[in-house]
Motif scaffolding. Structure first.
Motif, PDB file in Angstrom:
ATOM      1  N   GLN A   1      43.861 -60.535  58.789  1.00  0.00           N
ATOM      2  CA  GLN A   1      42.783 -59.606  59.089  1.00  0.00           C
ATOM      3  C   GLN A   1      42.148 -59.103  57.791  1.00  0.00           C
ATOM      4  O   GLN A   1      42.797 -59.042  56.734  1.00  0.00           O
ATOM      5  N   ALA A   2      40.904 -58.750  57.884  1.00  0.00           N
ATOM      6  CA  ALA A   2      40.195 -58.203  56.727  1.00  0.00           C
ATOM      7  C   ALA A   2      40.936 -56.992  56.179  1.00  0.00           C
ATOM      8  O   ALA A   2      41.478 -56.185  56.942  1.00  0.00           O
ATOM      9  N   GLY A   3      40.958 -56.901  54.858  1.00  0.00           N
ATOM     10  CA  GLY A   3      41.648 -55.812  54.191  1.00  0.00           C
ATOM     11  C   GLY A   3      43.064 -56.138  53.777  1.00  0.00           C
ATOM     12  O   GLY A   3      43.647 -55.432  52.950  1.00  0.00           O
ATOM     13  N   ASN A   4      43.614 -57.193  54.352  1.00  0.00           N
ATOM     14  CA  ASN A   4      44.985 -57.589  54.034  1.00  0.00           C
ATOM     15  C   ASN A   4      45.032 -58.459  52.776  1.00  0.00           C
ATOM     16  O   ASN A   4      44.001 -58.740  52.159  1.00  0.00           O
ATOM     17  N   SER A   5      46.248 -58.858  52.418  1.00  0.00           N
ATOM     18  CA  SER A   5      46.479 -59.643  51.206  1.00  0.00           C
ATOM     19  C   SER A   5      47.166 -60.960  51.533  1.00  0.00           C
ATOM     20  O   SER A   5      47.830 -61.093  52.572  1.00  0.00           O
ATOM     21  N   LEU A   6      46.988 -61.917  50.636  1.00  0.00           N
ATOM     22  CA  LEU A   6      47.673 -63.210  50.711  1.00  0.00           C
ATOM     23  C   LEU A   6      47.969 -63.662  49.299  1.00  0.00           C
ATOM     24  O   LEU A   6      47.216 -63.343  48.375  1.00  0.00           O
ATOM     25  N   ARG A   7      49.034 -64.430  49.135  1.00  0.00           N
ATOM     26  CA  ARG A   7      49.293 -65.088  47.861  1.00  0.00           C
ATOM     27  C   ARG A   7      49.371 -66.594  48.097  1.00  0.00           C
ATOM     28  O   ARG A   7      50.202 -67.064  48.872  1.00  0.00           O
TER      29      ARG A   7
ATOM     30  N   ALA B   1      57.462 -72.310  33.783  1.00  0.00           N
ATOM     31  CA  ALA B   1      58.831 -72.770  34.020  1.00  0.00           C
ATOM     32  C   ALA B   1      58.985 -73.370  35.412  1.00  0.00           C
ATOM     33  O   ALA B   1      59.856 -74.217  35.627  1.00  0.00           O
ATOM     34  N   ARG B   2      58.133 -72.932  36.332  1.00  0.00           N
ATOM     35  CA  ARG B   2      58.186 -73.435  37.709  1.00  0.00           C
ATOM     36  C   ARG B   2      57.052 -74.386  38.035  1.00  0.00           C
ATOM     37  O   ARG B   2      56.915 -74.823  39.172  1.00  0.00           O
ATOM     38  N   ASN B   3      56.206 -74.682  37.036  1.00  0.00           N
ATOM     39  CA  ASN B   3      55.077 -75.591  37.259  1.00  0.00           C
ATOM     40  C   ASN B   3      54.218 -75.137  38.443  1.00  0.00           C
ATOM     41  O   ASN B   3      53.798 -75.960  39.282  1.00  0.00           O
ATOM     42  N   THR B   4      53.972 -73.855  38.510  1.00  0.00           N
ATOM     43  CA  THR B   4      53.269 -73.295  39.658  1.00  0.00           C
ATOM     44  C   THR B   4      52.187 -72.312  39.200  1.00  0.00           C
ATOM     45  O   THR B   4      52.403 -71.531  38.268  1.00  0.00           O
ATOM     46  N   VAL B   5      51.056 -72.383  39.877  1.00  0.00           N
ATOM     47  CA  VAL B   5      49.980 -71.414  39.676  1.00  0.00           C
ATOM     48  C   VAL B   5      49.788 -70.652  40.984  1.00  0.00           C
ATOM     49  O   VAL B   5      49.971 -71.222  42.071  1.00  0.00           O
ATOM     50  N   TYR B   6      49.443 -69.383  40.854  1.00  0.00           N
ATOM     51  CA  TYR B   6      49.318 -68.515  42.014  1.00  0.00           C
ATOM     52  C   TYR B   6      47.919 -67.910  42.076  1.00  0.00           C
ATOM     53  O   TYR B   6      47.230 -67.771  41.070  1.00  0.00           O
ATOM     54  N   LEU B   7      47.544 -67.509  43.281  1.00  0.00           N
ATOM     55  CA  LEU B   7      46.333 -66.723  43.473  1.00  0.00           C
ATOM     56  C   LEU B   7      46.680 -65.577  44.411  1.00  0.00           C
ATOM     57  O   LEU B   7      46.897 -65.806  45.612  1.00  0.00           O
ATOM     58  N   GLN B   8      46.763 -64.385  43.858  1.00  0.00           N
ATOM     59  CA  GLN B   8      46.994 -63.186  44.661  1.00  0.00           C
ATOM     60  C   GLN B   8      45.641 -62.679  45.134  1.00  0.00           C
ATOM     61  O   GLN B   8      44.767 -62.380  44.308  1.00  0.00           O
ATOM     62  N   MET B   9      45.481 -62.582  46.427  1.00  0.00           N
ATOM     63  CA  MET B   9      44.206 -62.180  47.014  1.00  0.00           C
ATOM     64  C   MET B   9      44.400 -60.876  47.779  1.00  0.00           C
ATOM     65  O   MET B   9      45.149 -60.841  48.767  1.00  0.00           O
ATOM     66  N   ASN B  10      43.750 -59.836  47.316  1.00  0.00           N
ATOM     67  CA  ASN B  10      43.834 -58.519  47.960  1.00  0.00           C
ATOM     68  C   ASN B  10      42.483 -58.140  48.560  1.00  0.00           C
ATOM     69  O   ASN B  10      41.456 -58.728  48.219  1.00  0.00           O
ATOM     70  N   SER B  11      42.508 -57.171  49.448  1.00  0.00           N
ATOM     71  CA  SER B  11      41.274 -56.672  50.072  1.00  0.00           C
ATOM     72  C   SER B  11      40.416 -57.819  50.591  1.00  0.00           C
ATOM     73  O   SER B  11      39.213 -57.894  50.314  1.00  0.00           O
ATOM     74  N   LEU B  12      41.031 -58.700  51.329  1.00  0.00           N
ATOM     75  CA  LEU B  12      40.327 -59.886  51.802  1.00  0.00           C
ATOM     76  C   LEU B  12      39.176 -59.529  52.734  1.00  0.00           C
ATOM     77  O   LEU B  12      39.254 -58.559  53.504  1.00  0.00           O
ATOM     78  N   LYS B  13      38.126 -60.332  52.646  1.00  0.00           N
ATOM     79  CA  LYS B  13      36.920 -60.144  53.456  1.00  0.00           C
ATOM     80  C   LYS B  13      36.680 -61.408  54.276  1.00  0.00           C
ATOM     81  O   LYS B  13      37.105 -62.500  53.867  1.00  0.00           O
TER      82      LYS B  13
END
Length: 124
Positions: free
Chosen positions: A13-19, A75-87
């Motif tokens: 839902q809008a306003g929530n976060s995802l990584r 070290a984990r060969n990983t990239v992240y995208l933290q997404m807050n206040s989703l629209k």
């Protein structure tokens, strides 16, 4: 061979976060700059964020600045995208990409490898 595998996309839902996560294999991860792009239905793929090889430099699209954060764990060969206040307008397939030059480009054509994408849907 090189593989980039995104995960973490889902319906929220809008306003929530995802990584989102992108696990890389088959390359010397710490030598590649990494980026996130997204593509909404009927639209061109657009730049979201990029991070330098060591993580010290990050750049964002104006549309996500202040809401999204890109980070990496070499070290984990990983990239992240933290997404807050989703629209709802953040709804798209999100792709990670790797650039062997290590530069921090914002253009899709500069990237050598791409993942298959993960769907993010934001409901209003």
């Amino acid at each position: 061979q090189v593989q980039l595998v995104e995960s973490g996309g889902r319906l929220v839902q809008a306003g929530n976060s995802l990584r989102l996560s992108c696990a890389a294999s088959g390359l010397t991860f710490s030598s590649y700059s990494m980026a996130w792009f997204r593509q909404a239905p009927g639209k061109a793929r657009e730049f979201v964020a990029v991070i330098s090889t060591g993580g010290g430099r990050t750049y964002y699209a104006d549309s996500v600045k202040g809401r999204f954060t890109i980070s990496r764990d070499n070290a984990r060969n990983t990239v992240y995208l933290q997404m807050n206040s989703l629209k709802p307008e953040d709804t798209a397939v999100y792709y990670c990409a790797a650039d062997r030059t290590g530069a921090v480009y914002r253009t899709a054509g500069s990237y050598n490898y791409w993942g298959q994408g993960t769907q993010v849907t934001v409901s209003s």
